[in-house]
Write an enzyme that holds these catalytic residues in place. Structure first.
Site, PDB file in Angstrom:
ATOM      1  N   ASP A  71      36.217   4.291  -0.915  1.00 37.16           N
ATOM      2  CA  ASP A  71      36.888   3.599  -2.023  1.00 37.16           C
ATOM      3  C   ASP A  71      37.988   2.736  -1.425  1.00 37.16           C
ATOM      4  OD1 ASP A  71      36.829   4.523  -5.285  1.00 37.16           O
ATOM      5  OD2 ASP A  71      38.478   3.214  -4.660  1.00 37.16           O
ATOM      6  N   ASP A  74      37.527  -2.053   1.502  1.00 34.15           N
ATOM      7  CA  ASP A  74      37.237  -2.988   0.414  1.00 34.15           C
ATOM      8  C   ASP A  74      35.779  -3.424   0.532  1.00 34.15           C
ATOM      9  OD1 ASP A  74      36.957  -5.023  -1.373  1.00 34.15           O
ATOM     10  OD2 ASP A  74      38.779  -6.086  -0.789  1.00 34.15           O
ATOM     11  N   ASN A  96      27.904   3.471  -5.975  1.00 35.92           N
ATOM     12  CA  ASN A  96      28.430   3.577  -7.335  1.00 35.92           C
ATOM     13  C   ASN A  96      29.541   2.569  -7.628  1.00 35.92           C
ATOM     14  OD1 ASN A  96      29.483   5.089  -9.850  1.00 35.92           O
ATOM     15  ND2 ASN A  96      31.192   5.255  -8.416  1.00 35.92           N
ATOM     16  N   TYR A 106      29.060  -9.904 -14.722  1.00 35.42           N
ATOM     17  CA  TYR A 106      28.744  -8.464 -14.710  1.00 35.42           C
ATOM     18  C   TYR A 106      27.257  -8.212 -14.981  1.00 35.42           C
ATOM     19  CZ  TYR A 106      29.255  -3.426 -15.536  1.00 35.42           C
ATOM     20  OH  TYR A 106      29.135  -2.055 -15.454  1.00 35.42           O
ATOM     21  N   THR A 133      34.835   7.768 -19.752  1.00 36.11           N
ATOM     22  CA  THR A 133      35.749   7.960 -18.612  1.00 36.11           C
ATOM     23  C   THR A 133      37.178   8.043 -19.153  1.00 36.11           C
ATOM     24  OG1 THR A 133      35.815   5.584 -18.375  1.00 36.11           O
ATOM     25  CG2 THR A 133      34.289   6.745 -16.946  1.00 36.11           C
TER      26      THR A 133
HETATM   27  P1  NAI Z   1      35.868   3.171 -12.288  1.00 39.40           P
HETATM   28  O1  NAI Z   1      36.591   1.868 -12.412  1.00 39.40           O
HETATM   29  O2  NAI Z   1      36.454   4.373 -12.938  1.00 39.40           O
HETATM   30  O3  NAI Z   1      35.636   3.512 -10.747  1.00 39.40           O
HETATM   31  C1  NAI Z   1      35.212   2.520  -9.843  1.00 39.40           C
HETATM   32  C2  NAI Z   1      35.704   2.899  -8.456  1.00 39.40           C
HETATM   33  O4  NAI Z   1      35.301   1.866  -7.568  1.00 39.40           O
HETATM   34  C3  NAI Z   1      37.238   2.979  -8.385  1.00 39.40           C
HETATM   35  O5  NAI Z   1      37.632   4.165  -7.703  1.00 39.40           O
HETATM   36  C4  NAI Z   1      37.626   1.737  -7.607  1.00 39.40           C
HETATM   37  O6  NAI Z   1      38.798   1.912  -6.827  1.00 39.40           O
HETATM   38  C5  NAI Z   1      36.395   1.526  -6.739  1.00 39.40           C
HETATM   39  N1  NAI Z   1      36.305   0.133  -6.329  1.00 39.40           N
HETATM   40  C6  NAI Z   1      36.394  -0.960  -7.123  1.00 39.40           C
HETATM   41  N2  NAI Z   1      36.343  -2.067  -6.364  1.00 39.40           N
HETATM   42  C7  NAI Z   1      36.224  -1.672  -5.073  1.00 39.40           C
HETATM   43  C8  NAI Z   1      36.146  -2.361  -3.834  1.00 39.40           C
HETATM   44  N3  NAI Z   1      36.195  -3.690  -3.767  1.00 39.40           N
HETATM   45  N4  NAI Z   1      36.018  -1.647  -2.696  1.00 39.40           N
HETATM   46  C9  NAI Z   1      36.000  -0.280  -2.745  1.00 39.40           C
HETATM   47  N5  NAI Z   1      36.079   0.421  -3.896  1.00 39.40           N
HETATM   48  C10 NAI Z   1      36.199  -0.271  -5.049  1.00 39.40           C
HETATM   49  O7  NAI Z   1      34.383   2.882 -12.785  1.00 39.40           O
HETATM   50  P2  NAI Z   1      33.304   3.811 -13.487  1.00 39.40           P
HETATM   51  O8  NAI Z   1      33.419   3.621 -14.938  1.00 39.40           O
HETATM   52  O9  NAI Z   1      33.338   5.169 -12.931  1.00 39.40           O
HETATM   53  O10 NAI Z   1      31.980   3.059 -13.020  1.00 39.40           O
HETATM   54  C11 NAI Z   1      31.255   3.393 -11.859  1.00 39.40           C
HETATM   55  C12 NAI Z   1      29.990   2.563 -11.828  1.00 39.40           C
HETATM   56  O11 NAI Z   1      29.252   2.768 -13.037  1.00 39.40           O
HETATM   57  C13 NAI Z   1      30.228   1.059 -11.736  1.00 39.40           C
HETATM   58  O12 NAI Z   1      29.266   0.491 -10.891  1.00 39.40           O
HETATM   59  C14 NAI Z   1      30.047   0.583 -13.158  1.00 39.40           C
HETATM   60  O13 NAI Z   1      29.645  -0.765 -13.230  1.00 39.40           O
HETATM   61  C15 NAI Z   1      28.956   1.535 -13.645  1.00 39.40           C
HETATM   62  N6  NAI Z   1      28.927   1.696 -15.092  1.00 39.40           N
HETATM   63  C16 NAI Z   1      29.950   2.325 -15.761  1.00 39.40           C
HETATM   64  C17 NAI Z   1      29.887   2.500 -17.144  1.00 39.40           C
HETATM   65  C18 NAI Z   1      30.973   3.183 -17.936  1.00 39.40           C
HETATM   66  O14 NAI Z   1      30.896   3.246 -19.182  1.00 39.40           O
HETATM   67  N7  NAI Z   1      32.011   3.711 -17.307  1.00 39.40           N
HETATM   68  C19 NAI Z   1      28.724   2.017 -17.910  1.00 39.40           C
HETATM   69  C20 NAI Z   1      27.709   1.386 -17.101  1.00 39.40           C
HETATM   70  C21 NAI Z   1      27.823   1.249 -15.752  1.00 39.40           C
END
Ligand code: NAI
Length: 412
Positions: free
Chosen positions: A32, A59, A82, A147, A180
């Site tokens: 992360d 990153d 993820n 997106y 979340t």
């Molecule tokens: P979140 O925002 O809670 O977690 C994403 C994580 O990725 C964070 O820890 C962030 O620091 C890390 N991250 C972001 N950019 C980064 C980078 N450039 N380099 C390294 N790490 C990075 O997101 P969530 O909700 O847990 O989503 C996870 C996955 O699920 C994503 O791919 C999202 O598109 C997908 N998703 C989520 C949904 C939801 O309702 N939460 C619905 C559909 C898909």
């Protein structure tokens, strides 16, 4: 002890997934960009066999950063790509400059491929690669920048990776709305109305992060071997819904995800299925989550699969209620072109599964189908049926999943 690398592990779905894998004895490599959140999470994860979990702060929009993963010197059983982000600028695409656009592209579509390439030498034969896309990759969502486009690209890229690396087991998970912390907070402060959020979800609720973690656990396990480039939409049926009437919030409580499953087999061609499906279960639990597995469509006459699905659903509807599932076995796909007038049969059957899911969802009844070759061995398919039919997949409905008849290679 198997080892997994999870990107975006510091928050939301990724964090819930890391906690689940660690609690089931896997060694986790957490990736992360949020160093603080990684440092807080790492010591809380349970360890097994004295092997510690690892973390890498990087990153993922920077390919040079990703290359450092090639130095991990591990044997990896699975990767979960993820990490992802949406566009929150509120700008329409024509008003966006390329900076934010490129960042989304780099993280959501290019990074998953870069991660697999950087780790290629460390993957064991039969390793699982699971990409996390989104329901947004199936339907255009306005004012979210690139997106939807990047997630659609990831779904397609997954299919191609499965073809070029048949030695791996590759799949893509498309989550629907997940509750979340961010979503829960928006609801708590009144910025998101839960009724609006669930209006297009036949099951009438959002998923809990733990449910996504369970889905990812299955997809990263040896039992996912029959999947090759498959997309699994884990979304309460929202991706298959095309109607205009809003669904009401669910009135049935979710059953415990760790509940035992009570399988009911219909038109089962061989006792070996019963043995395979009940393996790993702790005794006969008649009070378990009721999962009907219906094989009748496999024996349907040419052009009669649609009717077989309908009849199976009628039987299931009469005999079951809330908190249950129907999983149908369908014959695998490619139609004989000489009998082209019947060539709409399977597509019709798949859409009937989707329609049934929309109709039965409000009663917390789920229906999915697995397309499999006639000669598939029960042992190969049982884990997929156990997952799809069981309590851990309570957010999975309306899907038809294509399964290959071999399990791929696996050493787990
Ligand atoms: P979140 O925002 O809670 O977690 C994403 C994580 O990725 C964070 O820890 C962030 O620091 C890390 N991250 C972001 N950019 C980064 C980078 N450039 N380099 C390294 N790490 C990075 O997101 P969530 O909700 O847990 O989503 C996870 C996955 O699920 C994503 O791919 C999202 O598109 C997908 N998703 C989520 C949904 C939801 O309702 N939460 C619905 C559909 C898909």
């Amino acid at each position: 002890m198997p080892t997994i690398l999870i990107t975006g592990a510091a928050s939301g779905i990724g964090r819930a997934t890391a906690v689940l894998f660690a609690s089931r004895g896997w060694q986790c490599v957490l990736v992360d960009r949020n160093a603080e959140a990684l440092a807080a999470l790492l010591p809380t994860l349970p360890t097994s066999e004295g092997r510690t979990h690892l973390s890498r702060e990087l990153d993922l929009t920077n390919p040079a950063d990703i290359q450092v993963l090639s130095d991990l010197a591990l044997s990896l059983d699975a990767i979960i790509n993820n990490a992802g982000m949406s566009d929150t600028s509120g700008l329409s695409l024509v008003d966006q400059d390329s900076t934010q656009f490129e960042r989304l592209l780099a993280l959501n579509l290019q990074a998953p491929a870069c991660v697999v390439e950087a780790l290629a030498a460390q993957l064991v034969p039969g390793a699982r690669v699971v990409n996390v896309a989104s329901g947004a990759g199936l339907h255009a969502i306005p004012l979210r920048g690139a997106y939807s486009a990047t997630k659609a690209g990831l779904i397609a890229q997954t299919r191609v990776l499965a073809k070029v690396r048949p030695d791996l087991c590759v799949s893509v998970l498309c989550p629907g709305f997940v509750r979340t912390e961010l979503v829960a907070e928006l609801i708590a402060i009144g910025r998101l109305n839960p009724a609006d959020a669930v209006a297009k979800i036949p099951l009438g609720r959002m998923a809990e992060p733990q449910e996504l973690a369970e889905a990812l656990f299955f997809l990263a396990s040896a039992g996912a071997g029959p999947l090759s480039g498959e997309r699994i939409s884990f979304d309460g049926g929202s991706s298959v819904f095309g109607g205009s009437k809003a669904f009401l919030p669910a009135t049935h409580a979710t059953m415990p995800f760790d509940m035992a499953v009570s399988f009911q087999l219909t038109a089962c061609p061989d006792k070996a299925w019963e043995t395979a499906l009940n393996s790993g279960q702790t005794g006969e639990d008649k009070a378990g989550y009721a999962a009907t597995i219906d094989f009748s469509a496999l024996a349907a006459k040419e052009g009669q699969v649609l009717q077989a699905v309908h009849q199976a659903a009628v039987r299931y509807g009469k005999e079951n209620g809330a908190g249950s599932s129907l999983t149908l076995l369908l014959p695998a796909g490619d139609q004989d072109e000489t009998s082209w007038p019947n060539s709409g049969d399977l597509a019709a059957a798949r859409m009937l599964v989707a329609t049934l899911a929309c109709e039965l969802g409000p009663q917390a009844m789920r229906i999915n189908a697995i397309e499999a070759d006639a000669n598939v061995q029960p042992d190969i398919l049982a884990p997929l049926l156990q997952f799809a039919g069981g309590a851990k997949a309570q957010f999975l409905t309306g899907q038809t999943i294509r399964a290959r008849s071999s399990s791929g290679l696996s050493n787990i």
